[in-house]
Design a protein around this motif. Structure first.
Motif, PDB file in Angstrom:
ATOM      1  N   PHE A  65       0.842  -1.188   0.000  1.00  0.00           N
ATOM      2  CA  PHE A  65       0.000   0.000   0.000  1.00  0.00           C
ATOM      3  C   PHE A  65       0.877   1.237   0.000  1.00  0.00           C
ATOM      4  N   THR A  66       0.249   2.359  -0.285  1.00  0.00           N
ATOM      5  CA  THR A  66       0.966   3.633  -0.314  1.00  0.00           C
ATOM      6  C   THR A  66       1.135   4.143   1.106  1.00  0.00           C
ATOM      7  N   ASN A  67       2.353   4.464   1.455  1.00  0.00           N
ATOM      8  CA  ASN A  67       2.647   4.973   2.789  1.00  0.00           C
ATOM      9  C   ASN A  67       1.859   6.256   3.040  1.00  0.00           C
ATOM     10  N   GLY A  68       1.197   6.326   4.177  1.00  0.00           N
ATOM     11  CA  GLY A  68       0.408   7.486   4.542  1.00  0.00           C
ATOM     12  C   GLY A  68      -1.051   7.359   4.127  1.00  0.00           C
ATOM     13  N   ALA A  69      -1.335   6.528   3.119  1.00  0.00           N
ATOM     14  CA  ALA A  69      -2.716   6.355   2.662  1.00  0.00           C
ATOM     15  C   ALA A  69      -3.391   5.183   3.370  1.00  0.00           C
ATOM     16  N   GLN A  70      -2.606   4.250   3.860  1.00  0.00           N
ATOM     17  CA  GLN A  70      -3.121   3.050   4.518  1.00  0.00           C
ATOM     18  C   GLN A  70      -2.235   2.715   5.708  1.00  0.00           C
TER      19      GLN A  70
END
Length: 164
Positions: A65-70
């Protein structure tokens, strides 16, 4: 020529003995495969994905996943089922991207995200792991006690073959 063959055979026995202690490679499960760790589309369920996997202690779950988004964390079953999830009641919160979580114990494990409403939108995963709990590696003394005698016998045999 005979002593060279004996020496070679002895080396093969030594290598076989050393490999005897090696453990089998563990499996890395990429959660959701190409979908990754996100709110799943309507035609996908993490539970269906998990039903097609065999999880063993020592295996790793890789959450893409994208760091900060999940994020991802393990929760108690009751919190997981009710989506009562936050960093304060997580068993083991994890941050970053493309995270690896090692399955250390057998049994049911419940993972979801603490991002608002994502759990309610089925971004959640239950797995059942099999096997014995992971423990620390044995000390060198224990290793010698358990496998040292068979290694000694193989060395003795390889020496005898090399001499004859």
């Amino acid at each position: 020529m005979a002593s060279c063959t004996g020496y070679l055979l002895g080396c093969v026995f030594i290598v076989a003995a050393l490999l005897q202690g090696a453990t089998a490679a563990q499996t890395i499960h990429v959660v959701g495969d190409s979908i990754g760790w996100t709110i799943p589309p309507s035609n996908f369920a993490y539970q269906t994905w998990a039903a097609n996997q065999t999880f063993m202690t020592g295996d790793e779950l890789m959450f893409n996943f994208t760091n900060g988004a999940q994020d991802v964390a393990e929760f108690l079953k009751t919190d997981y089922e009710s989506c009562n999830v936050s960093l304060t009641n997580a068993i083991s919160p994890v941050f970053g991207s493309s995270l690896y979580i090692t399955i250390e114990t057998a049994g049911e494990h419940y993972y979801t995200t603490t991002v608002v409403d994502h759990c309610k939108k089925n971004q959640k995963l239950t797995i059942i792991a099999y096997g014995t709990p992971i423990s620390s590696p044995p000390s060198s003394a224990t290793s010698l006690t358990n496998g040292g005698f068979s290694l000694f016998l193989l060395l003795l045999l390889s020496t005898a073959i090399a001499l004859f």
